[in-house]
Scaffold this motif. Structure first.
Motif, short mmCIF file in Angstrom:
data_model
loop_
_atom_site.label_atom_id
_atom_site.label_comp_id
_atom_site.label_asym_id
_atom_site.label_seq_id
_atom_site.Cartn_x
_atom_site.Cartn_y
_atom_site.Cartn_z
N LYS A 77 0.60 -1.04 0.13
CA LYS A 77 -0.34 0.21 0.12
C LYS A 77 0.62 1.21 -0.23
O LYS A 77 1.86 1.40 0.78
CB LYS A 77 -0.94 0.29 1.02
CG LYS A 77 -1.89 -0.85 1.11
CD LYS A 77 -2.96 -0.93 2.69
CE LYS A 77 -4.25 -1.52 1.85
NZ LYS A 77 -5.48 -1.76 3.11
N VAL A 78 0.74 1.70 -0.67
CA VAL A 78 1.92 3.65 -1.22
C VAL A 78 0.00 4.29 -1.04
O VAL A 78 -0.85 4.48 -2.37
CB VAL A 78 2.53 3.49 -2.19
CG1 VAL A 78 3.50 2.69 -2.34
CG2 VAL A 78 1.70 3.30 -3.71
N LYS A 79 1.02 5.39 -0.97
CA LYS A 79 0.14 6.83 -1.80
C LYS A 79 -0.40 6.73 -3.48
O LYS A 79 -1.72 7.52 -3.59
CB LYS A 79 0.78 8.47 -1.35
CG LYS A 79 0.80 8.06 0.25
CD LYS A 79 1.23 9.69 1.24
CE LYS A 79 1.07 9.61 2.29
NZ LYS A 79 1.12 10.90 2.99
N ASN A 80 0.45 6.73 -3.33
CA ASN A 80 0.55 7.13 -5.44
C ASN A 80 0.84 5.50 -6.16
O ASN A 80 2.04 5.34 -6.42
CB ASN A 80 0.69 8.62 -5.96
CG ASN A 80 0.09 8.72 -7.47
OD1 ASN A 80 0.29 7.27 -8.20
ND2 ASN A 80 0.19 10.09 -7.22
N ALA A 81 0.10 5.12 -6.53
CA ALA A 81 0.80 3.82 -7.42
C ALA A 81 1.09 3.42 -8.28
O ALA A 81 2.25 3.30 -8.84
CB ALA A 81 -0.40 2.23 -6.88
N ASP A 82 0.74 4.39 -9.09
CA ASP A 82 1.24 4.57 -10.73
C ASP A 82 2.53 5.26 -10.05
O ASP A 82 3.57 5.48 -11.02
CB ASP A 82 0.84 6.01 -10.79
CG ASP A 82 -0.86 5.53 -11.67
OD1 ASP A 82 -0.82 4.45 -12.07
OD2 ASP A 82 -1.64 6.26 -11.31
N LEU A 83 3.07 6.38 -9.48
CA LEU A 83 4.33 6.52 -9.14
C LEU A 83 5.01 5.37 -8.40
O LEU A 83 6.53 5.23 -8.55
CB LEU A 83 4.05 8.24 -7.69
CG LEU A 83 3.96 8.88 -8.64
CD1 LEU A 83 3.58 10.28 -7.22
CD2 LEU A 83 5.01 9.15 -9.96
N ALA A 84 4.64 4.93 -7.50
CA ALA A 84 5.41 3.73 -6.76
C ALA A 84 5.84 2.47 -8.21
O ALA A 84 7.41 2.06 -7.91
CB ALA A 84 4.82 3.35 -5.27
N MET A 85 4.50 2.52 -8.53
CA MET A 85 4.87 1.33 -10.12
C MET A 85 6.61 1.68 -11.23
O MET A 85 7.06 0.89 -11.07
CB MET A 85 3.66 1.06 -11.36
CG MET A 85 3.44 -0.46 -11.08
SD MET A 85 4.09 -1.81 -10.11
CE MET A 85 4.74 -3.00 -11.59
N SER A 86 5.97 3.50 -11.51
CA SER A 86 7.09 3.74 -12.07
C SER A 86 9.62 3.00 -10.88
O SER A 86 9.63 2.86 -11.32
CB SER A 86 7.46 5.02 -12.24
OG SER A 86 7.86 5.44 -10.98
N GLN A 87 8.80 2.86 -9.58
CA GLN A 87 10.09 2.47 -9.31
C GLN A 87 10.46 1.05 -9.52
O GLN A 87 11.22 1.26 -9.42
CB GLN A 87 9.77 2.95 -7.92
CG GLN A 87 10.42 4.79 -7.57
CD GLN A 87 9.76 4.50 -5.88
OE1 GLN A 87 8.84 4.87 -5.44
NE2 GLN A 87 10.63 4.88 -5.71
N VAL A 88 9.36 0.73 -9.25
CA VAL A 88 9.42 -1.06 -9.38
C VAL A 88 9.32 -1.00 -10.59
O VAL A 88 10.83 -2.09 -11.39
CB VAL A 88 8.00 -2.15 -9.36
CG1 VAL A 88 8.25 -3.75 -9.71
CG2 VAL A 88 7.75 -1.59 -8.21
N LEU A 89 9.41 -0.42 -11.94
CA LEU A 89 10.01 -0.59 -13.63
C LEU A 89 11.06 -0.04 -13.44
O LEU A 89 11.62 -1.13 -14.63
CB LEU A 89 8.60 0.46 -14.67
CG LEU A 89 7.14 -0.06 -14.91
CD1 LEU A 89 7.29 0.61 -15.11
CD2 LEU A 89 7.61 -1.68 -15.39
N ALA A 90 11.37 1.03 -13.03
CA ALA A 90 13.26 1.12 -12.92
C ALA A 90 14.17 0.05 -12.79
O ALA A 90 14.94 -0.32 -13.59
CB ALA A 90 13.55 2.20 -12.37
#
Length: 333
Positions: A77-90
């Motif tokens: 759980k995070v405040k903004n899943a889209d932004l967090a997912m960018s970190q996972v993709l990186a």
């Protein structure tokens, strides 16, 4: 193949773990295509319904999610899943194409060009007279940079891009394949004797820092002075930006959209896909132009406009509702 435990991923995201899984995460993937070693994300509550049929063992989710992950499955759980997912993709991103040598022997580089430390130039590139390349610039094969251009540090230019004479590209920019910076603006005037007379385009283009230009997009040079894109602008593929237009900071233009000559966009303007903006139009800070819209007049700051011609979004939706009722009533007669 890269793989990470869910705890290693969460150490980066700094989220809240809900549930557990003993699976190693091998890749990110969209919900409906993920397998049981992959992580997905839920950035909106309307997509919660797809979790039950997804095989993903983990998902990055917004903190307002109302479902449970289930057995041997986990949410971060995070405040903004889209932004967090960018970190996972990186985290899982494969390496960029390799350079065997920093400057390929088939690259043509004028003796007056200046090349910064750490800059790499691929096969078949042309670097013209008095070009200045900053430090750690990456230029992939078959890029053309003509006379007196400057390129800021850490900028990446992908194959086939063309930067014409006297244009300036900032630091940390990305120019995708076949983008063109500084082509002639579209200027012609009718003449009884000569037909259409071409108007010389003697200006240039200035891109700020952190600008990204999509594949096959064009930013035309100014007829006078400069066409300017402010810091952080993000331009999608197949976008046209006309001569002498001025974009503020952090503007977004989606695919197939275009601005004609001498258009001014404030800071943070969003232009939807296939939207078109008439010449000499001003769109204020933070305004949004909906996809497929045609803007024929100025748009105040913060407004959302839709339709062709574009009007305030609420008015456009009312118009469409009335037209829908008229058609329905006509069909029922």
């Amino acid at each position: 193949m890269k793989s990470f435990s869910i705890q290693e991923i969460n150490d980066i995201l700094q989220g809240v773990l809900i549930g557990t899984t003993n699976q190693k995460i091998t890749a990110p993937e969209q919900l409906e295509m993920a397998n049981d070693t992959e992580i997905s994300f839920i950035g909106n509550k309307k997509y919660e319904k797809f979790w039950a049929t997804s095989k993903a063992c983990a998902a990055v989710v917004n903190d307002d999610i109302s479902i449970e992950p289930g057995e041997n499955r986990v949410f971060i759980k995070v405040k903004n899943a889209d932004l967090a997912m960018s970190q996972v993709l990186a985290l899982f991103a494969p390496p960029t194409p390799l350079f065997a040598i920093d400057i390929h022997p088939t690259a043509t580089i004028d003796t007056t060009a200046s090349i910064g430390n750490g800059t790499r130039i691929g096969a078949g590139c042309y670097i013209g007279p008095k070009v200045q390349l900053g430090e750690n610039v990456t230029i992939y094969p078959n890029v053309t940079i003509l006379d007196e251009c400057t390129i800021g540090k850490n900028t990446v230019i992908w194959p086939g891009a063309v930067i014409r004479e006297r244009c300036h590209v900032g630091s940390d920019c990305i120019l995708h394949p076949n983008s063109t910076i500084g082509a002639d603006g579209f200027g012609f005037r009718p003449d009884p004797q000569r037909g259409l007379v071409k108007i010389p385009q003697i200006g240039n283009v200035i891109l700020g820092n952190g600008v990204e230009i999509g594949a096959n997009s064009c930013v035309d040079r100014g007829k006078f002075s400069s066409t300017v894109l402010g810091d952080g602008c993000k331009i999608d593929n197949l976008v046209q930006i006309g001569h002498n237009s001025k974009l503020g900071k952090f503007c977004i233009m989606a695919g197939h959209s275009g601005v004609a000559g001498s258009v001014t966009l404030g800071n943070g303007v969003i232009i939807g896909g296939s939207a078109s903006i008439k010449d000499h139009t001003t769109i204020g800070d933070g305004a949004t132009v909906g996809a497929g819209s045609g803007v024929t007049g100025d748009v105040p700051a913060g407004k959302v406009v839709l339709g062709y011609p574009a009007v305030e979004a609420r008015d456009a939706l009312k118009q469409w509702a009335i037209l829908k009722r008229l058609v329905r009533d006509s069909n029922n007669k």
